[in-house]
Design an enzyme around this catalytic site. Structure first.
Site, mmCIF file in Angstrom:
data_model
loop_
_atom_site.group_PDB
_atom_site.id
_atom_site.type_symbol
_atom_site.label_atom_id
_atom_site.label_comp_id
_atom_site.label_asym_id
_atom_site.label_seq_id
_atom_site.Cartn_x
_atom_site.Cartn_y
_atom_site.Cartn_z
ATOM 1 N N ASP A 64 0.962 -1.347 0.110
ATOM 2 C CA ASP A 64 -0.024 -0.023 0.170
ATOM 3 C C ASP A 64 0.877 1.440 -0.038
ATOM 4 O OD1 ASP A 64 -2.488 1.497 0.173
ATOM 5 O OD2 ASP A 64 -2.197 1.560 2.369
ATOM 6 N N THR A 97 -2.971 5.525 -4.379
ATOM 7 C CA THR A 97 -1.715 6.365 -3.469
ATOM 8 C C THR A 97 -0.602 6.395 -4.479
ATOM 9 O OG1 THR A 97 -1.627 4.734 -2.271
ATOM 10 C CG2 THR A 97 -2.664 6.547 -1.482
ATOM 11 N N THR A 98 -0.201 4.950 -4.872
ATOM 12 C CA THR A 98 0.918 4.629 -5.485
ATOM 13 C C THR A 98 0.854 5.225 -6.971
ATOM 14 O OG1 THR A 98 1.065 2.655 -4.659
ATOM 15 C CG2 THR A 98 2.257 2.925 -6.283
ATOM 16 N N ASP A 390 -9.115 0.196 1.959
ATOM 17 C CA ASP A 390 -9.203 0.606 0.395
ATOM 18 C C ASP A 390 -10.547 0.439 -0.287
ATOM 19 O OD1 ASP A 390 -6.842 1.596 1.044
ATOM 20 O OD2 ASP A 390 -5.603 0.492 -0.438
#
Length: 548
Positions: A64, A97-98, A390
């Site tokens: 994550d 997010t990545t 998530d």
């Protein structure tokens, strides 16, 4: 330092460092790219995991993006901005997010090339802003509508969010739990507050043992062993006041001169507590959740009356209980009345993984629910928790916005192609920046291909061709990493909420523009390290980063 008539004038404190112009930009861009590269290998269904070990030896295993960046002890100021992107993306959408960090890193990489061609940073920033606005417009255009009651689509959205995480083994089961939980807590106006889905982690059993409770789980036990373990047809009182005798508001001294008076004083205390318990019992309540303490004598009387009582319940749990059972939180003993009580079919104390927990189930229309996550080890359970978090967020965002886009790099390829056409219509130097923005977006399909062990150039060429020649469905063509071909992502069920993409592109562009506009870094003199403490050189540069 400046000079006046040959006399040097010190402006900055001694020991301060100042980096200017191209050097400052190069250092900031290098730091930001290093952060993007750190999380890049975790992207996509075939992404790898990172093991993070902190100073006291605690281990976190995750892929994550935001968790990795929070756990890394990053000290470089420009690198910290990249962490902020991930945090914003996590707060706003919960997933992607990545993606946001990787896009920001590539925007800076292409900007570096333009800076070397003597394109001014403000020109690049202006071009990036135009490209980000246009990208948002294009994304709105290619988004597909989803109905809040279309459970099949919501399951696919949850499935996509969990793919590549540790939850993959039992994805089917977990997506079912997530979609059921979100549809239960969704309000009539379409808004969803994921805080009303309580996730409890328990080590033991397998992932398949995870379950949803249509009501609340409170991580507490009965206050007295003589109280009933199970209460059917529960009438629930939520009390935000102590079930204890009231102490005086001001400091008071009571002078007792004989043993009789002491006994009378104690009897009066007991009578007061019994009065409080009588009020609770008279209201018809047979279950009591108290946010404050419950006196030992009160516990005895409550047990005699057959009331199941729990004390020191967290405020957040009290609010969820109120929402699940329809009870009101009572703040005064005098305000206890039958109308304030909530209802539940069953309240019982059960043992889960060796710990007692209170289950409040069979509520009429629970607007707050709980999910118990089980797993073989603590690391497995923690990663499952992150995956479910998530998934809960993306499903709630999809219900709120009612729009989704294809996944698998499809929107990025479409954006890239459409932005290149747009750049040609803009002209001027801004055109170069918009083309750089278009090229930077291709990092997502490229990374997906690299992480799956495929040739990124072949895959990119294939994806571009399928978008340009695919007609109406061309915009949904993404990378099918399992079969190493370009495939229709809508048909494959790889879909994400629109907000994941719009937020990722907007955040990445803003951060890249901010870092680009910095041409002077003034670092204050560091305070002396404590005696015996390592200096910066010994620590190998800036925390978690290679020395710049």
């Amino acid at each position: 330092m400046s000079s006046l008539g040959g006399q040097p004038i010190l402006i900055l404190k001694e020991g301060s460092q100042r980096t200017r112009g191209r050097d400052a930009q190069a250092a900031n861009i290098a730091a930001a790219k290093a952060v993007a590269n750190a999380v890049r290998t975790t992207l996509g269904p075939k992404g790898m995991d990172k093991m993070l070990v902190d100073t006291i030896g605690d281990v976190v295993i995750t892929n994550d993006g935001v968790t990795i960046l929070k756990e890394m002890d990053i000290e470089h100021p420009a690198a910290k901005m990249m962490v902020e992107i991930a945090k914003t993306q996590d707060d706003e959408v919960g997933d992607g997010t990545t993606t946001a960090v990787v896009i920001a890193g590539d925007l800076l990489k292409y900007a570096e090339g333009l800076l070397e061609q003597d394109v001014h940073p403000t020109v690049i920033a202006h071009g990036y802003r135009m490209a980000a606005d246009k990208a948002d417009e294009i994304l709105q255009g290619i988004a597909v509508d989803v109905k809040p009651d279309d459970l099949e689509m919501l399951r696919k959205i949850a499935d996509t969010a969990m793919t590549g995480k540790g939850a993959e083994a039992a994805k089917g089961k977990l997506t079912e739990l997530v979609v059921k939980a979100i549809t239960m807590v969704a309000d009539a106006d379409g808004s969803v507050d994921t805080d009303f889905v309580k996730v409890e982690k328990r080590v033991g059993g397998s992932i398949e043992d995870s379950e949803i409770v249509e009501g609340m789980i409170i991580d507490k036990e009965r206050v007295h062993p003589a109280m009933p373990r199970v209460v059917k047809d529960a009438k629930i009182l939520l009390l935000n006041a102590p079930v204890e005798f009231k102490k005086t508001e001001v400091d008071a001294e009571i002078s007792i001169t004989s043993p009789d008076q002491l006994q009378m004083f104690l009897d009066e205390e007991e009578r007061m507590i019994k009065g409080i318990v009588d009020k609770i019992v008279a209201s018809g309540a047979n279950v009591l959740f108290c946010q404050k303490g419950i006196d030992d004598i009160a516990q005895h009387y409550l047990a005699k009356a057959g009331v199941l009582a729990v004390r020191r319940v967290k405020k957040s749990d009290m609010e969820k209980l109120a929402r699940a059972t329809g009870a009101s939180i009572v703040s005064s003993i005098d305000a206890i009345a039958p109308g304030e009580l909530g209802k539940a079919g069953t309240v019982e104390e059960k043992k889960v993984s060796g710990e007692e927990m209170i289950f409040v189930t069979e509520c009429d229309n629970p607007k707050a629910v709980s999910i118990i996550i089980r797993g073989g080890t603590e690391h497995v359970v923690d990663e499952l928790d992150r995956a479910i978090e998530d998934a809960l967020r993306v499903v709630s965002v999809a219900i709120e916005d009612k729009k989704f886009v294809a996944g698998g790099g499809a929107p990025e390829i479409e954006l890239s192609l459409r932005l290149r056409d747009y750049a040609a219509s803009v002209g001027g130097r801004a055109q170069l920046a918009i083309e750089a923005f278009a090229s930077a977006l291709e990092i997502i399909p490229r990374t997906l291909a690299e992480n799956a062990g495929l040739d990124p150039i072949d895959m990119l060429v294939s994806l571009r061709a399928s978008h340009e020649q695919g007609g109406a469905t061309g915009k949904y063509m993404g990378l099918d990493v399992y079969n190493a071909v370009a495939g229709n992502m809508l048909e494959a069920g790889v879909i994400e909420p629109l907000r994941v993409k719009t937020q990722a592109v907007a955040s990445a562009a803003e951060a890249a523009i901010m870092i680009l506009r910095i041409d002077d870094v003034i670092a204050a003199a560091r305070s002396a390290a404590p005696q015996g403490g390592p200096g910066m050189e010994e620590m190998g540069g800036m925390g978690g980063m290679p020395p710049m």
